[in-house]
Scaffold this active site. Structure first.
Site, PDB file in Angstrom:
ATOM      1  N   THR A 111      33.560 -20.788  -5.242  1.00  0.00           N
ATOM      2  CA  THR A 111      32.150 -21.106  -5.011  1.00  0.00           C
ATOM      3  C   THR A 111      31.505 -20.161  -3.996  1.00  0.00           C
ATOM      4  O   THR A 111      30.322 -20.283  -3.706  1.00  0.00           O
ATOM      5  CB  THR A 111      32.003 -22.566  -4.525  1.00  0.00           C
ATOM      6  OG1 THR A 111      33.015 -22.829  -3.553  1.00  0.00           O
ATOM      7  CG2 THR A 111      32.129 -23.539  -5.669  1.00  0.00           C
TER       8      THR A 111
ATOM      9  N   PRO B 173      35.164 -26.461  -3.881  1.00  0.00           N
ATOM     10  CA  PRO B 173      36.040 -26.044  -4.980  1.00  0.00           C
ATOM     11  C   PRO B 173      36.283 -24.535  -4.999  1.00  0.00           C
ATOM     12  O   PRO B 173      35.512 -23.787  -4.383  1.00  0.00           O
ATOM     13  CB  PRO B 173      35.269 -26.477  -6.236  1.00  0.00           C
ATOM     14  CG  PRO B 173      34.133 -27.295  -5.774  1.00  0.00           C
ATOM     15  CD  PRO B 173      33.896 -27.001  -4.337  1.00  0.00           C
TER      16      PRO B 173
ATOM     17  N   HIS C 249      31.886 -33.706 -35.443  1.00  0.00           N
ATOM     18  CA  HIS C 249      31.524 -33.749 -34.015  1.00  0.00           C
ATOM     19  C   HIS C 249      30.053 -33.347 -33.831  1.00  0.00           C
ATOM     20  O   HIS C 249      29.312 -33.983 -33.092  1.00  0.00           O
ATOM     21  CB  HIS C 249      32.348 -32.723 -33.224  1.00  0.00           C
ATOM     22  CG  HIS C 249      33.758 -33.150 -32.900  1.00  0.00           C
ATOM     23  ND1 HIS C 249      34.066 -34.385 -32.399  1.00  0.00           N
ATOM     24  CD2 HIS C 249      34.938 -32.478 -32.964  1.00  0.00           C
ATOM     25  CE1 HIS C 249      35.369 -34.456 -32.177  1.00  0.00           C
ATOM     26  NE2 HIS C 249      35.932 -33.319 -32.526  1.00  0.00           N
TER      27      HIS C 249
ATOM     28  N   LYS D 272      33.163 -19.111  -0.783  1.00  0.00           N
ATOM     29  CA  LYS D 272      33.538 -19.344   0.624  1.00  0.00           C
ATOM     30  C   LYS D 272      33.923 -18.019   1.305  1.00  0.00           C
ATOM     31  O   LYS D 272      33.479 -17.736   2.413  1.00  0.00           O
ATOM     32  CB  LYS D 272      34.700 -20.359   0.720  1.00  0.00           C
ATOM     33  CG  LYS D 272      34.305 -21.727   0.166  1.00  0.00           C
ATOM     34  CD  LYS D 272      35.385 -22.744   0.326  1.00  0.00           C
ATOM     35  CE  LYS D 272      36.581 -22.531  -0.595  1.00  0.00           C
ATOM     36  NZ  LYS D 272      36.242 -22.616  -2.029  1.00  0.00           N
ATOM     37  N   THR D 273      34.722 -17.209   0.606  1.00  0.00           N
ATOM     38  CA  THR D 273      35.116 -15.921   1.188  1.00  0.00           C
ATOM     39  C   THR D 273      33.884 -15.028   1.370  1.00  0.00           C
ATOM     40  O   THR D 273      33.735 -14.367   2.399  1.00  0.00           O
ATOM     41  CB  THR D 273      36.150 -15.224   0.283  1.00  0.00           C
ATOM     42  OG1 THR D 273      37.174 -16.172  -0.014  1.00  0.00           O
ATOM     43  CG2 THR D 273      36.747 -14.011   0.927  1.00  0.00           C
TER      44      THR D 273
ATOM     45  N   GLU E 153      34.890 -30.285 -37.082  1.00  0.00           N
ATOM     46  CA  GLU E 153      33.874 -29.803 -36.126  1.00  0.00           C
ATOM     47  C   GLU E 153      32.463 -30.204 -36.557  1.00  0.00           C
ATOM     48  O   GLU E 153      31.630 -30.527 -35.715  1.00  0.00           O
ATOM     49  CB  GLU E 153      33.955 -28.273 -35.960  1.00  0.00           C
ATOM     50  CG  GLU E 153      35.286 -27.738 -35.445  1.00  0.00           C
ATOM     51  CD  GLU E 153      35.825 -28.472 -34.225  1.00  0.00           C
ATOM     52  OE1 GLU E 153      35.026 -28.979 -33.428  1.00  0.00           O
ATOM     53  OE2 GLU E 153      37.067 -28.552 -34.102  1.00  0.00           O
TER      54      GLU E 153
HETATM   55  P1  ATP Z   1      38.790 -19.689  -3.321  1.00  0.00           P
HETATM   56  O1  ATP Z   1      38.570 -21.053  -2.780  1.00  0.00           O
HETATM   57  O2  ATP Z   1      39.503 -19.699  -4.628  1.00  0.00           O
HETATM   58  O3  ATP Z   1      39.359 -18.707  -2.334  1.00  0.00           O
HETATM   59  P2  ATP Z   1      36.091 -18.798  -2.804  1.00  0.00           P
HETATM   60  O4  ATP Z   1      35.215 -20.000  -2.705  1.00  0.00           O
HETATM   61  O5  ATP Z   1      36.496 -18.152  -1.529  1.00  0.00           O
HETATM   62  O6  ATP Z   1      37.346 -19.114  -3.722  1.00  0.00           O
HETATM   63  P3  ATP Z   1      34.985 -16.252  -3.412  1.00  0.00           P
HETATM   64  O7  ATP Z   1      36.267 -15.513  -3.246  1.00  0.00           O
HETATM   65  O8  ATP Z   1      33.995 -16.161  -2.317  1.00  0.00           O
HETATM   66  O9  ATP Z   1      35.320 -17.767  -3.719  1.00  0.00           O
HETATM   67  O10 ATP Z   1      34.285 -15.836  -4.772  1.00  0.00           O
HETATM   68  C1  ATP Z   1      34.955 -15.099  -5.788  1.00  0.00           C
HETATM   69  C2  ATP Z   1      33.956 -14.259  -6.546  1.00  0.00           C
HETATM   70  O11 ATP Z   1      33.082 -15.093  -7.293  1.00  0.00           O
HETATM   71  C3  ATP Z   1      33.043 -13.455  -5.638  1.00  0.00           C
HETATM   72  O12 ATP Z   1      33.571 -12.191  -5.380  1.00  0.00           O
HETATM   73  C4  ATP Z   1      31.759 -13.369  -6.424  1.00  0.00           C
HETATM   74  O13 ATP Z   1      31.803 -12.302  -7.354  1.00  0.00           O
HETATM   75  C5  ATP Z   1      31.740 -14.651  -7.207  1.00  0.00           C
HETATM   76  N1  ATP Z   1      30.960 -15.709  -6.529  1.00  0.00           N
HETATM   77  C6  ATP Z   1      31.453 -16.895  -6.108  1.00  0.00           C
HETATM   78  N2  ATP Z   1      30.479 -17.648  -5.582  1.00  0.00           N
HETATM   79  C7  ATP Z   1      29.342 -16.932  -5.654  1.00  0.00           C
HETATM   80  C8  ATP Z   1      27.991 -17.173  -5.267  1.00  0.00           C
HETATM   81  N3  ATP Z   1      27.624 -18.321  -4.711  1.00  0.00           N
HETATM   82  N4  ATP Z   1      27.076 -16.200  -5.491  1.00  0.00           N
HETATM   83  C9  ATP Z   1      27.439 -15.039  -6.073  1.00  0.00           C
HETATM   84  N5  ATP Z   1      28.696 -14.761  -6.473  1.00  0.00           N
HETATM   85  C10 ATP Z   1      29.645 -15.681  -6.275  1.00  0.00           C
END
Ligand code: ATP
Length: 496
Positions: free
Chosen positions: A108, A105, A335, A110-111, A332
């Site tokens: 999370t 998703p 709920h 990946k970048t 509320e």
């Molecule tokens: P997308 O699929 O939308 O490109 P992505 O999975 O590549 O998203 P990232 O760009 O790696 O997500 O994460 C965005 C920001 O969220 C990061 O710069 C970081 O600050 C935070 N982040 C996301 N996942 C983590 C993690 N597992 N640990 C620490 N920080 C996280």
């Protein structure tokens, strides 16, 4: 520099010819035409496309900066060790690893993983997004793919590195199944070029290139990309579990002053379904709220409010009229009372401050991260959803349109009971179930729960009014205070 020198020499040549008596008008005309052509081609991105390039360690992200992804990181590191131990790979005749696909998703990490991989292998990092390859003009995408690989090779050579990581985010845009875009074959040509480039990567290349790509739609990808020899490894980067969320929160609070009352454990518990990006934003929002209140440290209530902001949206300035506010409060509290009844200790916040699309809301914390639900659990959820509207009916004598969304969700939850074979129909294919039969079963599930909630809340009319009065004065009540309140009113808890 070379461009400027050539321009100077060219200009000097033209001046020299003009002085020598030659007719330079046609030359000037030709030069102008060439200039215009180059300008148009550049402005349309047909000639030059620069990709974001970072030398090894430039991003300063390493695997320790990524929380809650231990399994994915281990899998990734194992694959990256192929790059580090090149000699062994050649000695054993192992085919080089060409591609790693990160799936999961959004937000999370990946970048982050790809950046950390570049640091770990001391490679040059070249990043781009799938959308950068899609153009109206045939052949431009394919040319950009060639350029991307060339940029990686050139940069690594310039920086005297022997490996480069190319990271393509949203690869589904460039690598979708071929033959699906009937308007033109530009997408297909781009993907073909990508396959050609990947096939051309050899173990004894001077600069070893590893392609990393990310997507959250792996089902969209062309099977040719996924076959062995291309994206050999798929690493799943999923939403973190509770302990993972705690790790991520700790990472993003490293540079923030936290008050003693902050329990990141509690925040991790309340943020089921949050991605790393959400948690980063949560820590940031909490710090902003602390600053707005002039606090030197971030307190627990800042984190709780930040959760609300991320879940529900920005607080709105609008104040509904008193009568409407009272109705929202009754809704509320309804709920919350049923929420606390079906899962004691689960109410974490109720408020009548409008946020996003909601005039007020009650937030419940999942006891544990759960992925499987029993019929009883789903029925309890339906009770919580119906409780707002039923409380309105009991205290104010009628219902309002405010419950539309609650009912939608209740119907969806009842549908889940049918779909999972837990209704009186047993195991059925919901897609071929006659609409009136489906409607009948959903109505009967909901009516049964409605009766239980009416019986329960009917006996608590006085208590609802008391909590409503507190809510109208305080605007919001935390879960703990709500429990203290109902205990002080010694609200009976009849079994439902
Ligand atoms: P997308 O699929 O939308 O490109 P992505 O999975 O590549 O998203 P990232 O760009 O790696 O997500 O994460 C965005 C920001 O969220 C990061 O710069 C970081 O600050 C935070 N982040 C996301 N996942 C983590 C993690 N597992 N640990 C620490 N920080 C996280």
């Amino acid at each position: 520099m070379i461009k400027e020198i050539s321009l100077g020499i060219g200009l000097a040549g033209v001046i020299f010819l003009a002085i020598s008596g030659y007719d330079v008008v046609p030359i000037l005309f030709l030069l102008m035409a060439a200039g215009i052509l180059i300008y148009v081609a550049r402005s349309r991105g047909m000639l030059v496309k620069s990709f974001s390039v970072a030398p090894a360690n430039a991003s300063k992200v390493n695997f320790e900066d990524i929380g809650g992804q231990a399994t994915a990181i281990n899998e990734l590191k194992e694959a990256l060790d192929f790059i580090i131990n090149q000699d062994k790979i050649i000695y054993l005749g192992i085919r080089p690893l060409k591609g790693i696909l990160l799936t999961g998703p959004p937000g999370t990490g990946k970048t982050l993983m790809a950046k950390a991989a570049a640091g770990y292998t001391e490679s040059v990092f070249v990043a781009c997004s799938g959308s950068e390859f899609i153009e109206m003009y045939a052949g431009v995408g394919a040319q950009r793919v060639r350029q991307l690989f060339q940029t990686a090779r050139d940069t690594a050579t310039k920086l005297k590195k022997d490996s480069a990581i190319i990271f393509i985010d949203e690869i589904d845009i460039l690598g979708g199944k071929r033959g699906q875009n009937t308007s033109h074959h530009e997408y297909d040509q781009t993907l073909n070029q990508m396959l050609v480039e990947m096939d051309g990567l050899k173990v004894n290349d001077k600069v070893k290139i590893l392609v990393m790509a990310a997507t959250n739609r792996v089902d969209m990808l062309d099977p040719a990309l996924l076959r062995p020899g291309r994206f050999d490894r798929q690493v799943k980067v999923d939403l973190a579990d509770r302990s993972g969320r705690l790790e991520i929160l700790k990472l993003h609070c490293r540079n923030k002053p936290l008050s003693d009352d902050v329990s990141l454990n509690e925040i991790a518990k309340q943020t089921f379904g949050f991605s790393g990006a959400h948690l980063e934003s949560l820590a940031n929002e909490a710090a902003i709220l602390a600053m707005r209140e002039g606090c030197a440290e971030i307190k627990q209530h800042h984190f709780l409010e930040a959760i609300d902001k991320i879940m529900m949206g920005e607080k709105l300035e609008k104040r509904p009229p008193r009568e409407e506010l009272e109705r929202v409060a009754v809704h509320e509290v309804g709920h919350a009372l049923v929420g606390e009844k079906v899962r004691p200790g689960s109410v974490s916040m109720l408020t009548i401050a409008p946020r996003g699309q909601a005039l007020g809301y009650m937030r419940q914390t999942p006891e544990n991260d759960s992925y499987l639900y029993t019929r009883e659990y789903l029925e309890n959820q339906i009770q919580v959803l119906l409780a707002g509207s039923i409380a309105e009916e009991i205290v104010l004598g009628n219902r309002s349109t405010g419950a539309g969304n609650d009912f939608e969700q209740a119907i969806k939850t009842a549908g889940q009971i049918i779909k999972s074979g837990m209704s009186e129909l047993g195991v059925v294919d919901p897609d071929i179930l006659p609409a009136d039969l489906r409607h009948k079963v959903i109505s009967s599930i909901i009516k049964e729960q409605e009766k239980k909630v009416k019986d329960f809340l009917g006996s608590l009319k006085g208590a609802i009014k008391q909590v409503v009065n507190v809510l109208l004065t305080e605007e919001k009540i935390t879960g703990d205070n709500f429990r203290k309140l109902i205990n002080s009113f010694s609200i009976a808890r009849p079994q439902i």
